[in-house]
Design an enzyme around this catalytic site. Sequence first.
Site, short mmCIF file in Angstrom:
data_model
loop_
_atom_site.label_atom_id
_atom_site.label_comp_id
_atom_site.label_asym_id
_atom_site.label_seq_id
_atom_site.Cartn_x
_atom_site.Cartn_y
_atom_site.Cartn_z
N LYS A 19 -4.33 -6.76 3.66
CA LYS A 19 -4.36 -5.63 2.72
C LYS A 19 -5.80 -5.31 2.32
CE LYS A 19 -3.30 -2.38 -0.09
NZ LYS A 19 -3.55 -2.48 -1.49
N SER B 128 0.83 -1.21 0.00
CA SER B 128 0.00 0.00 0.00
C SER B 128 0.85 1.25 0.00
CB SER B 128 -0.93 0.06 1.21
OG SER B 128 -1.65 1.29 1.18
N HIS C 184 -7.34 -3.44 5.12
CA HIS C 184 -6.75 -2.09 5.06
C HIS C 184 -7.53 -1.24 4.06
CE1 HIS C 184 -4.27 0.70 2.72
NE2 HIS C 184 -3.58 0.97 3.81
N ASN C 185 -7.80 -1.80 2.89
CA ASN C 185 -8.53 -1.05 1.87
C ASN C 185 -9.97 -0.77 2.30
OD1 ASN C 185 -6.15 -1.52 0.48
ND2 ASN C 185 -7.16 -1.93 -1.45
N GLU D 12 -9.82 2.03 4.52
CA GLU D 12 -9.56 3.21 3.68
C GLU D 12 -10.87 3.74 3.07
OE1 GLU D 12 -6.33 2.43 0.85
OE2 GLU D 12 -7.52 3.41 -0.69
#
Length: 491
Positions: free
Chosen positions: A188, A134, A191-192, A195
């Site tokens: 990940k 990222s 995480h997105n 986000e």
Amino acid sequence: MNSATLSCIGLAGLAVMGQNLALNVAEKGFPISVYNRTTSKVDDTLVRAKDEGNLPLTGYYNPKDFILSIQRPRSVVLLVKAGAPVDQTIATLSEYLEPGDAIIDGGNEWYENTERRIRDAENQGILYLGMGVSGGEEGARNGPSLMPGGSHEAYKNVEHILMKIAAQVNDGPCVTYIGAGGAGNFVKMVHNGIEYGDMQLISEAYDVLKTVGGLSNEELAGIFHEWNRGELESFLIEITSDIFKVKDESGSGDLVDMILDKTGMKGTGKWTVQQAAELSIAAPTIAASLDSRYLSGLKAERENASRVLQEAGIDGDNLGSIRTVDKKQLVDDVRQALYASKICSYAQGMNLLRAKSMEKSWNLNLGEMARIWKGGCIIRARFLDRIKQAYDRNVNLANLIVDPEFAKEMVQRQGAWRRVVGLAIESGISTPGMCSSLAYFDTYRRARLPANLVQAQRDLFGAHTYERVDIPGSFHTEWTKLAKARSGAFN
Ligand SMILES: *[C@@H]1O[C@H](CO)[C@@H](O)[C@H](O)[C@H]1NC(C)=O
Ligand SMILES: *[C@@H]1O[C@H](CO)[C@@H](O)[C@H](O)[C@H]1NC(C)=O
């Protein structure tokens, strides 16, 4: 070729992310071989490597020369589009790989694809890592956050390189071995999802300040700049301030006002919400941000709805109009609402990670996840250090909200948070992220919910049984019969 001329590592796939990551590796002093089927991509990368300081990067135009140029055991990073292109690239390259060599997929891959590829690679004696990367273009070049999962041996082979190329923060490089299987890709993905939540919450703060408070873009740039010096300090707050400063070069106003209000997406947010549902983890803030993207896509329908409801007499004077509010108070309230909403959103993401970790026996260290997100990645923020500390204090923390420090902060901010959400609702400005976060907080903190009634209904129509607050066991009641008897008594 002797070993002195061999590269430490290889990278295939020289689109924006791949090119920048390769240059980052070379700049840290690790000779790297690069390959792309499209020769112009290789040439572009070679030119940049020369321009950016004669970096030790060698380009190859065919897969065999590329693989043979890497020292054994080889580590080959792939940065190609997730899905079928990854399988194709693996097929091309694995012909020349030997047992003990490793493939490291740096794309936004669905974690189950990585788990399938780990098994396939194992049959050939090849090691495999699925590594979340990222930080976008800038992060890839100057220090991303890296989330490698899969073969621990493959990780150990490149650990010294990853430690150097990752973003560096006060407590170390933003990389750690995440766990076995598809753990790196899964982390990940979440995480997105987080986000998505952050971006939605920021856009709601913008909407309330602009539409209800009447703030100009210039004022907004200043406010976000100011916020970036306090508890909200983060990459997304910082770039938001910059966005408000940019003039429209093909017009007279600000560029932000000329951008079509339709948000794109690539799928990791949807996967996060699907996984949350699969694991029975409430992630309403992240789900609200996904729904908002879907609704934003219905531009033409929304324009029609706006007209139809205006014709139907929706109160145009009171809804969606600028209020007489104390601007200074509003700005302060929105800052607090944003912070409190963010805590709830991160709590949801962390709990999703924990549930998956338990299902898959990944043994994820949630504090470490927060630590490696402190630098390099899109959600990097000062507040992640607080999350890390919360898990350091108590690894078994049930929810971030009940960490004593966060609990105190939530309580301090709830007045402002409720004022902002209330004002938005009254003004007809949708704030689904902030509302979902507040509802999550208000649901989670209440020892007793109206779920007793739902359970009674389920028992009445489906004999699903219920538990009692006072006596253990499961119970069923003939509700309708008893109710009829009671009505009889009233007649
Ligand atoms: C090379 O570049 C093209 C686009 O120019 C891309 O589609 C392809 O996947 C890249 N990767 C490899 C490994 O060839
Ligand atoms: C919007 O309304 C117009 C006129 O009634 C109609 O022709 C059009 O199909 C509508 N668009 C959408 C996307 O609903």
